[in-house]
Scaffold this motif. Sequence first.
Motif, PDB file in Angstrom:
ATOM      1  N   ASP A  79       0.787  -1.273   0.100  1.00 28.60           N
ATOM      2  CA  ASP A  79       0.017  -0.140   0.027  1.00 28.60           C
ATOM      3  C   ASP A  79       0.896   1.433  -0.156  1.00 28.60           C
ATOM      4  OD1 ASP A  79      -2.349  -1.447  -0.039  1.00 28.60           O
ATOM      5  OD2 ASP A  79      -2.830  -1.056   2.091  1.00 28.60           O
ATOM      6  N   ARG A  80       2.242   1.169   0.399  1.00 30.70           N
ATOM      7  CA  ARG A  80       3.001   2.371   0.324  1.00 30.70           C
ATOM      8  C   ARG A  80       3.764   2.530  -1.066  1.00 30.70           C
ATOM      9  NH1 ARG A  80       3.628   3.269   6.031  1.00 30.70           N
ATOM     10  NH2 ARG A  80       2.716   1.601   7.110  1.00 30.70           N
ATOM     11  N   LEU A  81       3.692   1.720  -1.971  1.00 33.42           N
ATOM     12  CA  LEU A  81       4.199   1.549  -3.081  1.00 33.42           C
ATOM     13  C   LEU A  81       3.385   1.806  -4.383  1.00 33.42           C
ATOM     14  CD1 LEU A  81       6.759  -1.347  -2.497  1.00 33.42           C
ATOM     15  CD2 LEU A  81       7.292   1.187  -2.145  1.00 33.42           C
ATOM     16  N   THR A  82       3.881   2.349  -5.352  1.00 31.60           N
ATOM     17  CA  THR A  82       3.233   2.513  -6.707  1.00 31.60           C
ATOM     18  C   THR A  82       3.350   1.312  -7.232  1.00 31.60           C
ATOM     19  OG1 THR A  82       5.110   3.352  -7.788  1.00 31.60           O
ATOM     20  CG2 THR A  82       3.798   5.116  -6.796  1.00 31.60           C
ATOM     21  N   PRO A  83       2.470   0.957  -8.441  1.00 36.81           N
ATOM     22  CA  PRO A  83       2.642  -0.407  -9.149  1.00 36.81           C
ATOM     23  C   PRO A  83       4.030  -0.290  -9.696  1.00 36.81           C
ATOM     24  CG  PRO A  83       0.407   0.770  -9.450  1.00 36.81           C
ATOM     25  CD  PRO A  83       1.141   1.717  -8.759  1.00 36.81           C
ATOM     26  N   GLU A  84       4.518   0.859 -10.303  1.00 34.46           N
ATOM     27  CA  GLU A  84       5.719   0.867 -10.936  1.00 34.46           C
ATOM     28  C   GLU A  84       7.056   0.449  -9.695  1.00 34.46           C
ATOM     29  OE1 GLU A  84       8.234   4.755 -11.597  1.00 34.46           O
ATOM     30  OE2 GLU A  84       7.784   4.214 -13.790  1.00 34.46           O
ATOM     31  N   GLN A  85       6.715   0.923  -8.565  1.00 31.47           N
ATOM     32  CA  GLN A  85       7.713   0.717  -7.372  1.00 31.47           C
ATOM     33  C   GLN A  85       7.604  -0.901  -7.078  1.00 31.47           C
ATOM     34  OE1 GLN A  85       6.393   3.604  -4.649  1.00 31.47           O
ATOM     35  NE2 GLN A  85       8.152   4.576  -4.942  1.00 31.47           N
ATOM     36  N   VAL A  86       6.554  -1.336  -7.266  1.00 31.91           N
ATOM     37  CA  VAL A  86       6.290  -2.812  -7.145  1.00 31.91           C
ATOM     38  C   VAL A  86       7.104  -3.697  -8.110  1.00 31.91           C
ATOM     39  CG1 VAL A  86       4.825  -4.923  -7.081  1.00 31.91           C
ATOM     40  CG2 VAL A  86       4.121  -2.759  -5.944  1.00 31.91           C
TER      41      VAL A  86
ATOM     42  N   GLN B  37       9.655  -2.496  -9.651  1.00 26.20           N
ATOM     43  CA  GLN B  37      11.294  -2.156  -9.574  1.00 26.20           C
ATOM     44  C   GLN B  37      11.674  -3.155  -8.186  1.00 26.20           C
ATOM     45  OE1 GLN B  37      10.802   2.026  -8.756  1.00 26.20           O
ATOM     46  NE2 GLN B  37      11.303   2.458 -10.706  1.00 26.20           N
TER      47      GLN B  37
END
Length: 174
Positions: free
Chosen positions: A127-134, A136
């Motif tokens: 919940d703390r990450l954007t889909p892009e960060q997931v 990455q």
Amino acid sequence: MTTRWLTPEEQRAWRAYMAGYLLLEDAIDRQLQQEAGMPHLYYSILAHLSETAERRLRMTDLAERLKITRSRLTYAVTRLEKDGLLRREDCPWDKRGSVAVLTDEGMTVLENTAPGHVETVRATLFDRLTPEQVGQLEEIFTQVARGLQESDGDAGPPEELPWRRRSSPCSGTA
């Protein structure tokens, strides 16, 4: 040999990783202790067994999937066996090995605990990450794991991987 000190950026990244990892592991452990009376490792053992055919897996294969020493797995399995959540059987194709089998009681505990565990993982990490960060995050740790498992990696020869060792350096057991 000259020490290759971390750059300031690498030092910040390393410390951020360590803080995040330790806090995340603590949050997951606390939730699992409260809901199921077990640490994250024990839950992971049950989860891995639940995902296999017939809810069984050879102990050495289970240690490899969990990335832990065989002695640490043996200790955990003994505890879970005592609680009736799994049992050990002789390995039919290797007389020296054994197979861990998830019991019906273990599956019930896992099914009852999984929703709270998933919610904790989601709330504390995803919940703390954007889909892009997931994406990455997956890419980064896939690369790190791959590099550490290669025979020419800095982790040493393949026999030095945790699941191939009899005990961890700080466990004091064989």
